[in-house]
Design a protein around this motif. Structure first.
Motif: not given
Length: 321
Positions: A261-263, A278-279, A298-299, A301-304
């Motif tokens: 998800s991040m890379m 930040t989240r 996007t943010a 989704g990353l948090l999920t």
């Protein structure tokens, strides 16, 4: 210049002759926090650095790719080293990114990092001009000769346009202060070839290869995803060192969703790391242009994905909101 011995890792099991780890095992390629207005946030850097070390990082790499080195000034780079040193003291090694496209500038940054209190230098292949291998080798030797600090070579041809070829690394391994490689070559065979023939410490710079490289004698990792999941990467290495190879594999597989998800989602890791930090209510701030922040979707989704890895919001990093 008198050669310096490799550093002793501040924590974790001692390095053995078969697995040198001069900067420790679990290293984070730390983001550089900025204020909302885009200025360097030294208080935020101190807070984030201390938290990462508290959560298991044995070393921090500053002003690398994830640290937005192309858009920070020389003075900011030195100030960042000083601030992080104040925050973590001797609890972690500090490796300062000093690589540029200009040999003279890189030498100047190396000397400034040494003066600021860095424990080692991260030196990328000179980019854009795409020098041939003899010129790459000469550049890296000149930087290694410029200070008393141990050097970690940074092989990331997808960004520099120039590989530090395995044969070049084999020659550079003879230099007394070139002690490690951050490997982002996506060439696991080449890394094993050099590791088999030298005492260089090989650090996985591609997070998904952390366990794979460690299992064949690598030193550990320099992880971008560790900005938000430091305990998970430390746990992979600890499990393997304890002989729990199946457990180490499970931990690597579990973190791979967050890595992807991040890379591997079309955005630089700096952007996704800062969005997720930040989240989580941790210091990060905006990215500097030409990078642009991640969008809300996007943010979200990353948090999920992060919360699924962490087991839910109740087990987020301490202090997160």
């Amino acid at each position: 210049m008198t050669p310096t011995a490799p550093l002793t890792p501040p924590s974790g099991p001692p390095a053995s002759a078969s697995r040198p780890a001069p900067f420790g095992r679990a290293l984070c390629a730390m983001v550089t926090p900025f204020t909302d207005g885009g200025a360097l946030d030294l208080d935020g850097a101190r807070e984030l650095a201390a938290r990462l070390v508290d959560e298991g990082c044995e070393g921090l790499v500053l002003s690398g790719t994830t640290g937005e080195s192309p858009t920070t000034t020389d003075a900011e780079k030195a100030a960042l080293v000083r601030a992080v040193r104040e925050a973590v003291g001797g609890r972690a090694t500090l490796v300062a990114g000093v690589g540029t496209a200009d040999t003279a500038h890189t030498v100047d940054l190396a000397r400034a990092a040494e003066k600021a209190g860095a424990d080692g230098l991260l030196v990328v292949a000179p980019y854009y001009s795409r020098p041939p291998q003899d010129a790459v080798e000469a550049h890296l030797r000149e930087v290694a000769d410029a200070t008393a600090l141990p050097v970690m070579l940074y092989d990331i041809p997808a960004r520099t346009g120039t590989r530090i070829e395995p044969e070049t690394v084999l020659r550079l391994a003879e230099h007394p202060r070139i002690v490690a490689v951050k490997d982002c070559s996506h060439d696991l065979l080449g890394a094993q070839k050099v590791r088999h023939r030298t005492e260089l410490a090989y650090y996985a710079g591609c997070d998904e290869q952390t366990l794979a490289l460690y299992a064949v004698g690598g030193a550990g990792c320099v992880s971008t995803v560790a900005n938000v999941a430091p305990r998970q990467f430390r746990a992979i290495l600890d499990a393997f060192d304890a002989g729990d190879t199946a457990g180490a594999a499970r931990l690597q597989l579990a973190v791979n969703d967050l890595i992807e998800s991040m890379m591997a989602a079309g955005l630089p890791g700096t952007v996704t790391a800062k969005a997720l930090l930040t989240r989580l209510g941790l210091p990060a701030g905006p990215v500097r242009p030409p990078l642009r922040p991640a969008g809300r979707e996007t943010a979200d989704g990353l948090l999920t994905v992060y919360e699924r890895l962490a087991g839910g919001a109740g087990t987020r990093l301490a202090g997160a909101v």
